[in-house]
Write a protein that holds these residues in place. Structure first.
Motif, mmCIF file in Angstrom:
data_model
loop_
_atom_site.group_PDB
_atom_site.id
_atom_site.type_symbol
_atom_site.label_atom_id
_atom_site.label_comp_id
_atom_site.label_asym_id
_atom_site.label_seq_id
_atom_site.Cartn_x
_atom_site.Cartn_y
_atom_site.Cartn_z
ATOM 1 N N GLU A 1 0.828 -1.210 0.000
ATOM 2 C CA GLU A 1 0.000 0.000 0.000
ATOM 3 C C GLU A 1 0.860 1.258 0.000
ATOM 4 O O GLU A 1 0.464 2.284 -0.581
ATOM 5 C CB GLU A 1 -0.930 0.001 1.221
ATOM 6 C CG GLU A 1 -2.230 -0.720 1.011
ATOM 7 C CD GLU A 1 -2.037 -2.177 0.629
ATOM 8 O OE1 GLU A 1 -2.454 -2.552 -0.487
ATOM 9 O OE2 GLU A 1 -1.478 -2.949 1.422
ATOM 10 N N THR B 1 -6.161 -0.098 1.858
ATOM 11 C CA THR B 1 -6.664 -0.265 0.493
ATOM 12 C C THR B 1 -7.977 0.491 0.303
ATOM 13 O O THR B 1 -8.178 1.184 -0.714
ATOM 14 C CB THR B 1 -6.867 -1.754 0.169
ATOM 15 O OG1 THR B 1 -5.636 -2.453 0.335
ATOM 16 C CG2 THR B 1 -7.354 -1.935 -1.255
ATOM 17 N N ASP C 1 -5.143 -0.328 -5.741
ATOM 18 C CA ASP C 1 -4.864 -1.654 -5.190
ATOM 19 C C ASP C 1 -3.710 -2.367 -5.900
ATOM 20 O O ASP C 1 -3.459 -3.542 -5.628
ATOM 21 C CB ASP C 1 -6.112 -2.529 -5.270
ATOM 22 C CG ASP C 1 -6.648 -2.678 -6.694
ATOM 23 O OD1 ASP C 1 -6.162 -1.946 -7.587
ATOM 24 O OD2 ASP C 1 -7.539 -3.515 -6.919
ATOM 25 N N PHE D 1 -0.706 -4.086 -3.769
ATOM 26 C CA PHE D 1 -0.793 -5.370 -3.074
ATOM 27 C C PHE D 1 -0.043 -6.460 -3.825
ATOM 28 O O PHE D 1 0.727 -7.212 -3.236
ATOM 29 C CB PHE D 1 -2.257 -5.757 -2.887
ATOM 30 C CG PHE D 1 -2.446 -7.116 -2.277
ATOM 31 C CD1 PHE D 1 -2.041 -7.354 -0.969
ATOM 32 C CD2 PHE D 1 -2.999 -8.158 -2.999
ATOM 33 C CE1 PHE D 1 -2.197 -8.619 -0.394
ATOM 34 C CE2 PHE D 1 -3.167 -9.407 -2.437
ATOM 35 C CZ PHE D 1 -2.758 -9.643 -1.131
#
Length: 345
Positions: free
Chosen positions: A43, A166, A274, A277
């Motif tokens: 993140e 997130t 995202d 990740f």
């Protein structure tokens, strides 16, 4: 496949592996010092790249508000604990002012700089200044109260922090992807190989940071304190080393490395809220190759992951992620067989 294609794939894999190496080193550092498997590492990659993207558009990044809110929550929590411990009011006020001073300066600077089209380098430094303090603040709020908890509990907390960051990323940056401008548009040719200036910057910055981390841990008092905490937390505490301070420093370094990695790869790929990740997960796979304990092993694992991803995308692009993440299974199996300990640690 001929030699020219193999060379291109090797160069592309090494470029990705250099970034994965930085993330793997950060994960090993955090785990060694705090016993936290730092899942939210990715993140910070996305936050670094997207914070710069917002500054490029002349908008105030949402990470500035996150920094301010987390700083106030951490300060209030520490002040409440100090009141319960019976500390003098003057000392509590001084500690609160010291805790809020840095985030306040960064937030005011961001408010001033966001509408102005500053040079790319200055915007990048500002993005680092915004994202890096989030690491220690996350540690103070989420991990410090559970510092002596089992590893499994800390892992569950990491999963929760990952989902929270997130979701906040979606709130701050939206679902749209962004690609940042390159820091250097030059291209260098060597036969069929083409090395972009951005790739060269990735190599140089990664090498400089790895060397800098080596000097930091080997030559500075703070670095030696982190090493001592990683070797023996209780022994370090008995020798007067603050394990709380070591945790904040490790998380701060991890946030800095993550944000810097986001700035490096932002011009090479479109970043979404995202995206970090998957990138962080590949860094975790590389860290597993080093057993979450060996820095050279993590760096070597990162290069292997980069090359595996590069060649996997050539042979079976639809399954490149599956190929990379499947490799963690034999490594874990081998380590479970060769590792002699049977406790949870």
């Amino acid at each position: 496949m001929d030699l020219s294609i193999a060379g291109i794939l090797l160069l592309d894999g090494a470029t990705s592996g250099a970034v994965y190496a930085l993330l793997a080193l950060a994960l090993v550092l955090v785990f060694a010092v705090t016993r936290v498997i730092f899942i939210p590492q990715g993140e910070f990659v996305a936050y670094g790249a997207l914070t710069l993207a917002m500054l490029q558009m002349g908008k105030l990044p949402g990470t500035v508000w996150l920094l301010a809110v987390l700083a106030m929550l951490a300060t209030l929590r520490d002040a409440f604990a100090a009141v319960r411990a019976g500390q003098p009011a003057g000392r509590i006020a001084r500690d609160a002012a010291r805790s809020l001073a840095g985030p306040a300066v960064v937030a005011l600077l961001a408010l001033w700089a966001a509408p102005r089209q500053l040079p790319l380098v200055l915007q990048s430094l500002l993005a680092l200044a915004i994202v890096t303090p989030l690491g220690p603040l996350v540690y103070r709020l989420a991990y410090r109260p559970l510092a002596d908890a089992p590893v499994l509990v800390l892992l569950i907390v990491s999963v929760g922090v990952h989902f929270a960051l997130t979701g906040l990323g979606l709130l701050f940056f939206g679902a749209e992807g962004f690609r940042n401008p390159s820091f250097w548009d030059e291209r260098f040719r060597a036969g069929p190989l083409v090395l972009s200036g951005q790739a060269l910057i990735i190599f140089l910055v990664s090498a400089a940071l790895i060397v800098g981390l080596g000097l930091f841990f080997g030559r500075t008092l703070r670095g030696k304190a982190l090493r001592a905490t990683a070797v023996n937390r209780l022994g370090a505490r008995l020798m007067g080393i603050s394990t709380d301070g070591a945790g904040r420093w490790s998380m701060g370094l991890a946030a800095f490395i993550g944000a810097l990695s986001g700035l490096l790869i932002g011009p090479t790929t479109t970043m979404f809220y995202d995206t970090g990740f998957l990138i962080g997960l590949k860094g975790f796979v590389a860290a597993i190759f080093g057993g979450l304990a060996s820095y050279p092993g993590a760096a070597a694992g990162a290069l292997f992951v980069g090359w595996l991803e590069s060649f996997g995308s050539f042979w079976a692009s639809a399954y490149k992620e599956v190929i990379v993440f499947t490799m963690i299974l034999p490594v874990l199996l081998w380590r479970s067989v060769t590792h002699g300990q049977t406790d949870d640690e």
